[in-house]
Motif scaffolding. Structure first.
Motif, short mmCIF file in Angstrom:
data_model
loop_
_atom_site.label_atom_id
_atom_site.label_comp_id
_atom_site.label_asym_id
_atom_site.label_seq_id
_atom_site.Cartn_x
_atom_site.Cartn_y
_atom_site.Cartn_z
N TYR A 259 -29.97 -3.28 -20.90
CA TYR A 259 -30.01 -2.08 -21.19
C TYR A 259 -31.18 -1.23 -20.69
O TYR A 259 -31.07 -0.14 -20.89
N ASP A 260 -31.86 -1.88 -20.06
CA ASP A 260 -32.92 -1.17 -18.81
C ASP A 260 -31.98 -0.29 -17.72
O ASP A 260 -32.62 0.85 -17.40
N GLU A 261 -30.84 -0.55 -17.57
CA GLU A 261 -29.87 0.35 -16.90
C GLU A 261 -29.03 1.21 -17.67
O GLU A 261 -28.48 2.19 -16.76
N VAL A 262 -29.55 1.53 -18.73
CA VAL A 262 -28.57 2.56 -19.61
C VAL A 262 -29.79 3.63 -19.90
O VAL A 262 -30.62 3.20 -20.37
N SER A 263 -29.18 4.72 -20.01
CA SER A 263 -29.89 5.84 -20.42
C SER A 263 -29.27 6.59 -21.62
O SER A 263 -28.05 6.69 -21.61
N MET A 264 -30.28 6.78 -22.80
CA MET A 264 -29.51 7.48 -23.79
C MET A 264 -29.96 8.88 -24.08
O MET A 264 -31.22 9.19 -23.84
N LEU A 265 -28.97 9.36 -24.38
CA LEU A 265 -29.17 11.03 -24.73
C LEU A 265 -29.04 11.28 -26.22
O LEU A 265 -27.90 10.74 -26.80
N THR A 266 -30.07 11.59 -26.89
CA THR A 266 -30.02 11.69 -28.30
C THR A 266 -29.27 13.18 -28.28
O THR A 266 -29.87 14.19 -27.98
N VAL A 267 -28.11 13.32 -28.79
CA VAL A 267 -27.27 14.50 -29.04
C VAL A 267 -28.08 15.09 -30.06
O VAL A 267 -28.27 14.71 -31.52
N ALA A 268 -28.21 16.49 -29.67
CA ALA A 268 -28.67 17.47 -31.15
C ALA A 268 -27.91 18.81 -30.65
O ALA A 268 -27.25 19.23 -29.66
#
Length: 402
Positions: A259-268
């Motif tokens: 999961y270090d290769e995954v970027s999370m966008l917190t949607v607002a």
């Protein structure tokens, strides 16, 4: 100083270029040392391409490696459907250009640097406002050398959805909520793969697949706040739905090693009810955070910047104080397209994304080519390509480039 802008994203950079081009003294503060951040919005729609053309930057933009997408497709368990075609848009810009956002920002700030009235300060984090007698007179920022101030007739907050200056001004956006967050990651692309960008929709799963020539940029939609729960299940909890939804990538999902290769966008999804106070204005994500639905965030921000420059450049160039009523004209012009776009995004969230994530959605049966329906196709094409109220550069270049 006539104007100081906090935030070197699309809204701030384009506004700074437009103001400098019209002879306004402007300082742009960017909190990072460069623009190199991965998985930022990088869909440049026809509305923004037209603005670049009006600024004489279209040829330079098209020299940047990019991929043109002429339509938006959806793949369900029932088959493939063309949701929108941009080829019928008038003019030469009948496509979406996918280009890294840092290349776009470097192009814009390099063009702005040709004007002596433009100053760019990197590593400058704006954190507070200078206020006198109820009027904002500038901004405080920190950089590696310490604390500084920039005084200006107008301070513009273009510092994103978590805007520090918006908070300092006492503004709180109205939240509409979003049922999802988005995980961004990459997988290798092979020549035998499909050559299209599309939405993959199935009950319980949504994924956007973007063809970037040498790799796939993938966005896996998860329930809001669900990232920690997914991580606890291990990396196979992400690999498995990718392999199921996109069988042509099944042999490559092991490339997602952690999961270090995954970027999370917190949607607002939110907006301010009031964008301004004396001496101060919010634009872009600082005024309205957009969902990634339709990929229009950059383009709304650029349209905000164009409208702001068109309405305020003359007053800023003259050095006269800008009445609060004039700032309100920016909000009046841009609030309606913001509301309409967010209404469309909320409709998709409520009727498609929420039911899909809750496994209550039966993938819809739609025509194989929705874009051919005379009225619906034209509306969708214009909405995605040009937006609700496309802006055009209406101010002249006062100081030619050196």
């Amino acid at each position: 100083m006539s104007c100081v802008i906090a935030g070197g994203g699309p809204a701030g950079a384009v506004l700074a270029l437009l103001l400098a081009r019209s002879g306004v003294e402007v300082t742009l503060l960017e909190k990072h040392a460069d623009f190199l951040r991965d998985f930022r919005g990088d869909t440049i729609h026809p509305s923004t391409l037209r603005v670049l053309d009006e600024l004489g930057l279209a040829d330079d933009f098209l020299k940047i490696p990019h991929r043109k997408v002429y339509g938006l497709d959806m793949v369900t368990d029932e088959g493939h459907a063309r949701m929108a075609s941009l080829r019928e848009l008038p003019g030469p810009y009948n496509y979406i250009a996918f280009v890294p956002q840092w290349d776009f920002l470097n192009l814009v700030t390099t063009a702005a640097a040709r004007y002596p009235s433009f100053t760019l300060i990197m590593n400058a984090k704006a954190h507070g406002l200078i206020e006198e007698d109820g009027v904002v007179r500038g901004v405080r920022y920190t950089d590696p050398s310490g604390e500084h101030e920039v005084r200006a007739s107008l301070t513009v907050a273009a510092d994103g959805r978590g805007s520090d200056l918006r908070r300092a001004a006492g503004f709180t956006p109205r939240e509409f909520g979003a049922p999802m967050d988005v995980l961004w990651f990459r997988l290798p692309r092979e020549e035998t793969d499909p050559d299209e960008t599309f939405l993959r929709l199935s009950s319980g799963h949504l994924m956007v697949s973007i063809d970037r020539d040498t790799y796939w940029q993938l966005a896996y939609v998860i329930p809001k706040g669900g990232f920690d729960r997914l991580r606890e299940q291990g990396i196979d909890a992400l690999r498995q739905p990718v392999a199921t939804l996109l069988p042509h990538l099944r042999d490559r999902v092991s490339a997602i090693s952690s999961y270090d290769e995954v970027s999370m966008l917190t949607v607002a999804l939110n907006r301010l009810e009031r964008w301004h106070r004396p001496g101060f204005l919010c634009i872009g994500d600082a005024a309205h955070a957009m969902s990634p639905i339709f990929g229009v965030g950059i383009n709304l921000a650029v349209q905000d910047a164009v409208a702001t420059a068109n309405l305020l450049a003359g007053s800023l160039r003259s050095g006269a104080p800008i009445p609060d009523a004039t700032l309100h004209r920016v909000q009046e012009r841009r609030m309606w397209p913001t509301k309409v776009t967010q209404f469309a995004q909320r409709t998709v969230q409520d009727r498609v994304i929420s039911p899909a994530l809750a496994r209550r959605l039966t993938p819809p049966r739609v025509p194989a080519n929705l874009s051919r329906l005379p009225v619906v196709g034209a509306i969708v094409r214009r909405f995605i390509g040009l937006g609700v109220r496309p802006e055009h550069v209406a101010i002249q270049e006062v100081q030619p480039a050196g």
